[in-house]
Motif scaffolding. Sequence first.
Motif, PDB file in Angstrom:
ATOM      1  N   TYR B  92       0.757  -1.251   0.000  1.00  0.00           N
ATOM      2  CA  TYR B  92       0.000   0.000   0.000  1.00  0.00           C
ATOM      3  C   TYR B  92       0.787   1.302   0.000  1.00  0.00           C
ATOM      4  O   TYR B  92       0.203   2.370  -0.126  1.00  0.00           O
ATOM      5  CB  TYR B  92      -0.940   0.024   1.212  1.00  0.00           C
ATOM      6  N   MET B  93       2.095   1.246   0.193  1.00  0.00           N
ATOM      7  CA  MET B  93       2.836   2.502   0.275  1.00  0.00           C
ATOM      8  C   MET B  93       2.768   3.274  -1.035  1.00  0.00           C
ATOM      9  O   MET B  93       2.855   2.694  -2.115  1.00  0.00           O
ATOM     10  CB  MET B  93       4.310   2.204   0.596  1.00  0.00           C
ATOM     11  N   LEU B 101      11.243   6.628   2.452  1.00  0.00           N
ATOM     12  CA  LEU B 101      11.831   5.487   3.143  1.00  0.00           C
ATOM     13  C   LEU B 101      13.245   5.234   2.640  1.00  0.00           C
ATOM     14  O   LEU B 101      14.188   5.061   3.422  1.00  0.00           O
ATOM     15  CB  LEU B 101      10.963   4.249   2.918  1.00  0.00           C
ATOM     16  N   ARG B 102      13.378   5.249   1.338  1.00  0.00           N
ATOM     17  CA  ARG B 102      14.702   5.021   0.751  1.00  0.00           C
ATOM     18  C   ARG B 102      15.677   6.112   1.200  1.00  0.00           C
ATOM     19  O   ARG B 102      16.854   5.836   1.491  1.00  0.00           O
ATOM     20  CB  ARG B 102      14.597   5.034  -0.777  1.00  0.00           C
ATOM     21  N   ALA B 103      15.165   7.314   1.285  1.00  0.00           N
ATOM     22  CA  ALA B 103      16.010   8.437   1.699  1.00  0.00           C
ATOM     23  C   ALA B 103      16.587   8.208   3.097  1.00  0.00           C
ATOM     24  O   ALA B 103      17.722   8.605   3.383  1.00  0.00           O
ATOM     25  CB  ALA B 103      15.215   9.732   1.658  1.00  0.00           C
ATOM     26  N   ASN B 120      18.404   5.574  10.906  1.00  0.00           N
ATOM     27  CA  ASN B 120      18.049   4.156  11.035  1.00  0.00           C
ATOM     28  C   ASN B 120      16.768   4.002  11.846  1.00  0.00           C
ATOM     29  O   ASN B 120      15.906   3.186  11.534  1.00  0.00           O
ATOM     30  CB  ASN B 120      19.182   3.382  11.693  1.00  0.00           C
ATOM     31  N   LYS B 121      16.672   4.800  12.846  1.00  0.00           N
ATOM     32  CA  LYS B 121      15.470   4.768  13.662  1.00  0.00           C
ATOM     33  C   LYS B 121      14.278   5.230  12.841  1.00  0.00           C
ATOM     34  O   LYS B 121      13.205   4.638  12.882  1.00  0.00           O
ATOM     35  CB  LYS B 121      15.663   5.688  14.870  1.00  0.00           C
ATOM     36  N   GLN B 122      14.502   6.293  12.089  1.00  0.00           N
ATOM     37  CA  GLN B 122      13.448   6.828  11.226  1.00  0.00           C
ATOM     38  C   GLN B 122      12.938   5.778  10.241  1.00  0.00           C
ATOM     39  O   GLN B 122      11.754   5.708   9.948  1.00  0.00           O
ATOM     40  CB  GLN B 122      13.981   8.019  10.423  1.00  0.00           C
ATOM     41  N   PHE B 123      13.874   5.005   9.737  1.00  0.00           N
ATOM     42  CA  PHE B 123      13.518   3.962   8.765  1.00  0.00           C
ATOM     43  C   PHE B 123      12.433   3.045   9.334  1.00  0.00           C
ATOM     44  O   PHE B 123      11.375   2.861   8.735  1.00  0.00           O
ATOM     45  CB  PHE B 123      14.766   3.156   8.402  1.00  0.00           C
ATOM     46  N   ILE B 173       9.910  -3.691  -1.081  1.00  0.00           N
ATOM     47  CA  ILE B 173       8.725  -2.836  -0.989  1.00  0.00           C
ATOM     48  C   ILE B 173       8.467  -2.139  -2.324  1.00  0.00           C
ATOM     49  O   ILE B 173       7.336  -2.100  -2.809  1.00  0.00           O
ATOM     50  CB  ILE B 173       8.893  -1.800   0.142  1.00  0.00           C
ATOM     51  N   ASP B 174       9.526  -1.623  -2.911  1.00  0.00           N
ATOM     52  CA  ASP B 174       9.380  -0.964  -4.212  1.00  0.00           C
ATOM     53  C   ASP B 174       8.787  -1.923  -5.233  1.00  0.00           C
ATOM     54  O   ASP B 174       7.958  -1.544  -6.061  1.00  0.00           O
ATOM     55  CB  ASP B 174      10.748  -0.477  -4.711  1.00  0.00           C
TER      56      ASP B 174
END
Lengths: 201, 201
Positions: B92-93, B101-103, B120-123, B173-174
């Motif tokens: 669904y992304m 996310l990739r960024a 990394n946490k943000q990921f 995911i992509d």
Amino acid sequence: MKKQFAADQAYERIRDAIYDGVYPSGERLTEVQMAEELQMSRTPVREALKRLGEEGLLKNKRVLAPTEKEFIDTFDVRRLLEGHAAARAAAYMTIPEKEELRACVTHAENGQLEERMYWNKQFHEKLVTASGNEVLIEAVSRMEAIVYLFRQTVVYEQRPGLLEEHHAICDAIDAGDRELADTRMKDHLDNDLQFALRMRK
Amino acid sequence: MKKQFAADQAYERIRDAIYDGVYPSGERLTEVQMAEELQMSRTPVREALKRLGEEGLLKNKRVLAPTEKEFIDTFDVRRLLEGHAAARAAAYMTIPEKEELRACVTHAENGQLEERMYWNKQFHEKLVTASGNEVLIEAVSRMEAIVYLFRQTVVYEQRPGLLEEHHAICDAIDAGDRELADTRMKDHLDNDLQFALRMRK
DNA sequence: AACACAAATAATGTATACATTTTTATTTAT
DNA sequence: ATAAATAAAAATGTATACATTATTTGTGTT
């Protein structure tokens, strides 16, 4: 008998009252009123309300009014966790544990409404507890509030197929089939969800 | 700027202090001492400590000292939840979300330790948040305390393969491959777990 | 009648006091 | 010296007071 703190009593009594529908969804609970009703000062009541808030039963002072989405989201997580628990059970449960689990289903079959509710609940609880994973146990129990409040009715316990599904899960576990146990638990919860949603209409 | 209650400040300051290792695992935090240090009365401090207790950072007044088992159990649940989140993300992304996310990964690659930790946490956070499932988000965030406290070190952020794994998850995911995204996330967390366990020795 | 505003009422957040319980320190007995 | 018992100290749980915020009520205006 262990002595209870006023705060604990307050917590339990308010929680039970909410579950029993004494304070309907959306109602605002104030510290003063509760203190009045429970015959104690605001201090322990305040503590109890805070705790109920953290556990999700209150949402800024009001009794939780779960939306359909919240309910669906809860099941989305529940099926993951309980499915996993079932898979683990298939792999690691001891014979006596398996027997206890099966007994939950047969007791439910033979009992009246009250008992049936109890044993169905026990079934899920035993399964999750058997995992021995405290984090998992805690996570599952944390979701009970929403589930309970959403399907205010008890008709759910009479859902056709429910006991058969519990049996089927037992069978998979007895056979030691992790995959199957996982799938069956998930299907079971999906059915539960669908049924509950339909009941609301 | 929003005004903060004393209780909230107390909560945040104590929590951060615990994370920063000011109060080591096992140390007992008393209301009086904290009130002293934070220059406020016991009342708000007490509330803060209660909250920290409920969230698992304190275990009857002492700073959580996670055992290896607790850590393993936590990952057992985490891999389930985050794996699921990854699968949903694959399905669904939106494109911009995928790019964000990739960024996170590329930012981590280019940054220094501090930044790398952040991204990394943000990921993981973005991935879970993207699910839109509040129950899931809440459940995951509830486990952060144990994870953080257990691997007191920061070396973990340098684990070989970590960023490659994040990329691999992005790829899945992509490509919209739910199964693969799920598996890769689980493998990733398994590696994390193994690495953290080895670091402790 | 619907709205905005002011006054009132009520509820919350914090500090403090005090009784009780829990911890720690000290003494006594084995 | 170790363990049990006791005394002293400290920390907790609850009640209460009071200042500050929220909420409700009431009033007047359009």
